[in-house]
Design an enzyme around this catalytic site. Structure first.
Site, mmCIF file in Angstrom:
data_model
loop_
_atom_site.group_PDB
_atom_site.id
_atom_site.type_symbol
_atom_site.label_atom_id
_atom_site.label_comp_id
_atom_site.label_asym_id
_atom_site.label_seq_id
_atom_site.Cartn_x
_atom_site.Cartn_y
_atom_site.Cartn_z
ATOM 1 N N CYS A 1 -3.830 -2.556 5.687
ATOM 2 C CA CYS A 1 -2.660 -2.945 6.243
ATOM 3 C C CYS A 1 -2.306 -2.238 7.536
ATOM 4 C CB CYS A 1 -1.656 -2.448 5.213
ATOM 5 S SG CYS A 1 -0.053 -2.829 5.075
ATOM 6 N N ARG B 1 10.243 -7.756 3.816
ATOM 7 C CA ARG B 1 8.877 -7.577 3.700
ATOM 8 C C ARG B 1 8.129 -8.261 2.634
ATOM 9 N NH1 ARG B 1 7.761 -2.564 5.925
ATOM 10 N NH2 ARG B 1 6.186 -2.226 4.579
ATOM 11 N N HIS C 1 -3.166 -3.241 -0.680
ATOM 12 C CA HIS C 1 -3.390 -1.758 -1.136
ATOM 13 C C HIS C 1 -3.877 -2.156 -2.601
ATOM 14 C CE1 HIS C 1 -1.393 -0.350 2.226
ATOM 15 N NE2 HIS C 1 -0.384 -1.356 2.114
HETATM 16 N N1 GLN Z 1 3.797 -0.679 9.278
HETATM 17 C C1 GLN Z 1 3.377 -1.552 8.676
HETATM 18 C C2 GLN Z 1 3.922 -2.945 8.480
HETATM 19 O O1 GLN Z 1 4.985 -2.504 7.705
HETATM 20 C C3 GLN Z 1 1.827 -1.432 7.984
HETATM 21 C C4 GLN Z 1 2.593 -1.148 6.461
HETATM 22 C C5 GLN Z 1 1.267 -0.432 5.577
HETATM 23 O O2 GLN Z 1 0.459 -0.351 5.931
HETATM 24 N N2 GLN Z 1 1.601 -0.941 4.371
HETATM 25 O O3 GLN Z 1 3.548 -3.915 8.403
#
Ligand code: GLN
Length: 272
Positions: free
Chosen positions: A100, A137, A212
């Site tokens: 990520c 998101r 993740h």
């Molecule tokens: N900040 C980054 C995003 O929102 C990475 C998020 C994350 O590592 N989960 O894309």
């Protein structure tokens, strides 16, 4: 050489800043699966207090996710000789799993939802842009079929079936790949950008993913691929890992395939 003497150093990128989403599980997974086989393992945090030589000393690299603010702090630190050492390691085939926020930093740049573009290391030919806080998101379970040619072949050889990875994604940024190979095709979830069906990237022996989960406990054969690749590179000889009892992990995978209504690749392979 007796395999008891194998030593593995895991370099863990900025554990205090980049472990927001449980990616520490990837470190624990590599550590334990190595120790269960009798190897000696050292976990070396790579952070603001580390030198370029520390980065050069590791055999496998783990980088987790982070919030935008933390990514900015990391990139301010990962400059000059340290950036060069990271580049060298990845170019020379040191295996790693980058989740990520970490791959966003290995790409050309990451544009956060607010504020300035964060320049990346440019090792992976890709860019990531957060479309703003008003855009949803990408959150949820993720299943991908590994499409990166060499990795897919290696994993199929190790497991006897087409490699599917299960994970969980949580990112605002959308990633577009340039010439770098994708890690896989999205079977369930959104992946790099929710549009082109790609997930992650694979370059030399670096696995970049939005998954993740953490990724490795859900897909233990990937942890073994990382360990095997690291040991082969370090000791310059063919090394095949002894099998471990992964019954529970495999049952958990089957349960997830069922819940997500994804055809189980293992069951399909067994029926051929
Ligand atoms: N900040 C980054 C995003 O929102 C990475 C998020 C994350 O590592 N989960 O894309």
């Amino acid at each position: 050489m007796n395999h008891q003497q194998y030593e593995l150093t895991i370099g863990w990128l900025y554990p205090k800043l980049m472990s927001t989403y449980g990616d520490r599980g990837n470190v624990i997974c590599i550590e334990h699966r190595s120790q269960w086989r009798g190897y000696s393992v050292r976990v070396l945090p790579l952070d603001q207090s580390s030198t370029a030589d520390d980065i050069r000393s590791v055999d496998v690299i783990v980088g987790g996710g982070a919030q935008d603010r933390q990514q900015e702090i990391v990139m301010r630190d990962l400059q000059g000789a340290k950036a060069e050492a990271m580049r060298e390691k990845i170019e020379n085939g040191t295996p790693g799993v980058f989740t990520c926020g970490s791959p966003q930093l290995l790409g050309h740049y990451y544009e956060p939802g607010f504020g300035q573009r964060i320049e990346g290391l440019g090792i992976l030919d890709m860019v990531s842009v957060h479309p703003g806080e008003n855009v949803r998101r990408c959150i949820g379970n993720l299943v991908i079929k590994v499409s990166a040619t060499r990795l897919a072949r290696d994993l199929e050889e190790m497991t006897g079936s087409k490699p599917y990875l299960i994970g969980f994604e949580n990112h605002g940024g959308r990633t577009k790949l340039g010439k770098v190979e994708a890690l896989g095709r999205v079977v369930y979830g959104l992946g790099n950008n929710g549009e082109d069906g790609t997930e992650g990237a694979f370059y030399q022996n670096a696995i970049a993913t939005y998954s993740h989960g953490p990724l490795l406990p859900k897909n233990p054969f990937v942890a073994d691929w990382l360990i095997q690749t690291a040991l082969r590179l370090k000791y310059q000889r063919p090394i095949t890992l002894s099998p471990l009892d992964d019954t529970l992990a495999m049952q958990a995978r089957e349960a997830m395939f069922k819940r997500l209504k994804v055809n189980s690749p293992t069951v399909a392979a067994a029926q051929v």
